[in-house]
Design a protein around this motif. Structure first.
Motif, PDB file in Angstrom:
ATOM      1  N   ILE A 396       0.835  -1.205   0.000  1.00  0.00           N
ATOM      2  CA  ILE A 396       0.000   0.000   0.000  1.00  0.00           C
ATOM      3  C   ILE A 396       0.868   1.252   0.000  1.00  0.00           C
ATOM      4  N   ALA A 397       2.041   1.190   0.639  1.00  0.00           N
ATOM      5  CA  ALA A 397       2.957   2.336   0.628  1.00  0.00           C
ATOM      6  C   ALA A 397       3.390   2.659  -0.793  1.00  0.00           C
ATOM      7  N   ASP A 398       3.756   1.617  -1.560  1.00  0.00           N
ATOM      8  CA  ASP A 398       4.173   1.835  -2.942  1.00  0.00           C
ATOM      9  C   ASP A 398       3.044   2.438  -3.772  1.00  0.00           C
ATOM     10  N   LYS A 399       1.821   1.945  -3.578  1.00  0.00           N
ATOM     11  CA  LYS A 399       0.679   2.479  -4.328  1.00  0.00           C
ATOM     12  C   LYS A 399       0.481   3.961  -4.036  1.00  0.00           C
ATOM     13  N   ILE A 400       0.590   4.337  -2.765  1.00  0.00           N
ATOM     14  CA  ILE A 400       0.408   5.736  -2.378  1.00  0.00           C
ATOM     15  C   ILE A 400       1.515   6.602  -2.979  1.00  0.00           C
ATOM     16  N   LEU A 401       2.756   6.136  -2.880  1.00  0.00           N
ATOM     17  CA  LEU A 401       3.886   6.915  -3.383  1.00  0.00           C
ATOM     18  C   LEU A 401       3.808   7.085  -4.898  1.00  0.00           C
ATOM     19  N   ASN A 406       5.893  10.294  -6.081  1.00  0.00           N
ATOM     20  CA  ASN A 406       7.183  10.210  -5.395  1.00  0.00           C
ATOM     21  C   ASN A 406       8.024   9.052  -5.937  1.00  0.00           C
ATOM     22  N   PHE A 407       8.303   9.101  -7.248  1.00  0.00           N
ATOM     23  CA  PHE A 407       9.013   8.002  -7.895  1.00  0.00           C
ATOM     24  C   PHE A 407      10.472   7.893  -7.430  1.00  0.00           C
ATOM     25  N   LYS A 408      11.071   9.046  -7.098  1.00  0.00           N
ATOM     26  CA  LYS A 408      12.480   9.010  -6.713  1.00  0.00           C
ATOM     27  C   LYS A 408      12.704   8.173  -5.458  1.00  0.00           C
ATOM     28  N   LEU A 409      11.716   8.142  -4.589  1.00  0.00           N
ATOM     29  CA  LEU A 409      11.840   7.338  -3.376  1.00  0.00           C
ATOM     30  C   LEU A 409      11.868   5.849  -3.695  1.00  0.00           C
TER      31      LEU A 409
END
Length: 425
Positions: A396-401, A406-409
């Motif tokens: 879910i963190a990846d989906k939110i980012l 926030n692709f750089k993260l």
């Protein structure tokens, strides 16, 4: 029946993304995606208005209609006026060439609204956003009257909230316009206004000249493409890596509240020789929490149990907001939201079982892990593909980012290493 011309201005030069209209999106140039959406509207003439032979050649190659226009136009509306002199219509729709996710139904709504009320000279669109998004000067906000007439457009968050106890709704302007021919015929004669120059918003010229603009509400739209990062975001959505429903659900996230047992752990309970309960956590979830925090999204945890191992893990993850030994998760979530300084609609809750159902009520988005019971999944807005304790929170963190750009993260090695250096596994 009023005749409609949909004009797609497309410049090659762009300070942030040169050649943007020709950027490849799943095997097609971006301008083709936009053109095909517009061409699906019945009885509408569609034309790309460009100042570059490369764009015109590509448009002709996929069977589209294009037109060369002067390179010195100050705005898309000025380019639209030039097209009007060549293509006759009652209504002219200005559709930006960097909106590959534009919805056909939104364009049809705008056309229908203008057809139903011929007293409206200019129409446009908007959708709701949260307070955090309203702070972004690249997001143009609009305030409307009860009748839908636009009172003002601004890069500043409007209205200004003088009393913090008062809740307001911010509205993001969607840059699609419908003009009567009569407005375009006199547009170039309208004087540029001071507020237009200050805000760098061409629509303010119309308001300052006493030409009303009416704004119609639509669901939250997909992202436009201003930068190469935006392009990757659009590609992810079109590839199905992120659905439209997820996009609208997660774009406003400011706080993630997660259950512990069954989400951050696999639900197993282990006792040592001293009777101390030991739990198994996954390192990917820990990294997912750090990535969210780095993006400015708060993470809070709550649990119906309390123990030294839980407190140690919470400390290692750097989580400041937590509630343990909780019996009423609905009330607990409301308190956490208040402590985090956000709202229900900006909060995601992740759970795994019946005990989490009350928490779902208090939060704007309810998420279940993959191994949650079916009747729990049925109560959720989003069901993950990962089981609890195996990286569900990281999913879910990846989906939110991804949704929030926030692709750089996620994919930039140097940025990732800085985050990883601060992680306690």
């Amino acid at each position: 029946m009023q005749s409609v011309a949909i004009v797609i201005p497309a410049r090659y030069s762009s300070s942030r993304f040169p050649g943007k209209p020709l950027a490849d999106i799943l095997g097609k140039p971006m301008i083709q995606h936009v053109y095909e959406k517009a061409a699906s509207i019945k009885n509408a003439t569609v034309v790309v208005a460009t100042d570059d032979d490369r764009i015109l050649s590509v448009v002709h190659s996929f069977g589209g209609k294009g037109m060369m226009t002067r390179p010195d136009h100050a705005s898309g509306t000025d380019r639209l006026v030039e097209v009007m002199n060549e293509i006759d219509a009652d209504l002219y729709i200005n559709l930006q060439g960097d909106e590959p996710l534009v919805r056909v139904e939104d364009l049809e709504l705008l056309i229908q609204a203008m057809t139903a009320d011929r007293s409206i000279e200019v129409g446009t669109l908007y959708h709701a956003i949260n307070e955090r998004q309203a702070q972004d000067p690249n997001t143009v906000k609009v305030v409307t009257s009860h009748s839908g007439r636009a009172c003002y457009f601004s890069r500043s968050p409007i209205p200004f909230i003088r009393n913090n106890e008062i809740q307001t709704n911010y509205k993001q302007h969607v840059g699609v316009y419908a003009y009567r021919k009569s407005v375009l015929e006199r547009y170039t004669q309208l004087p540029e206004s001071n507020v237009e120059s200050a805000e760098q918003l061409e629509q303010l010229r119309l308001l300052d000249s006493d030409i009303d603009i009416y704004a119609f509400e639509v669901m939250k739209t997909g992202p436009g493409v201003d930068t190469p990062e935006d392009l990757q975001k659009v590609i992810a959505i079109l590839q199905g890596k992120q659905s439209e429903s997820e996009k609208s659900l997660l774009s406003n996230t400011e706080l993630v509240i997660t259950d512990i047992d069954g989400v951050l752990t696999d639900g197993g309970i282990y006792y040592d020789e001293h009777g101390e309960c030991i739990k198994r956590f996954h390192v990917r979830d820990g990294l997912g929490i750090k990535l969210l925090q780095q993006a400015g999204i708060q993470v809070a945890v709550l649990s119906g149990k309390d123990s030294k191992p839980l407190r140690k893990r919470i400390s290692d993850l750097g989580i400041d907001i937590f509630m343990l030994g909780i019996k009423d998760k609905e009330v607990a979530c409301k308190e956490i939201i208040q402590r985090a300084g956000t709202t229900k609609v900006n909060t995601v809750y992740i759970g795994d079982d019946t005990i989490d159902l009350p928490a779902f009520i208090s939060c704007g988005v309810a998420v279940a892990v993959a191994d949650a019971p079916e009747y729990v999944k049925a109560k959720c807005d989003l069901v993950l593909e990962t089981k609890g304790g195996f990286g569900a929170l990281r999913e879910i963190a990846d989906k939110i980012l991804i949704e929030q750009g926030n692709f750089k993260l996620l994919d930039d090695p140097s940025t990732f290493l800085k985050v990883h250096a601060a992680v306690t596994q």
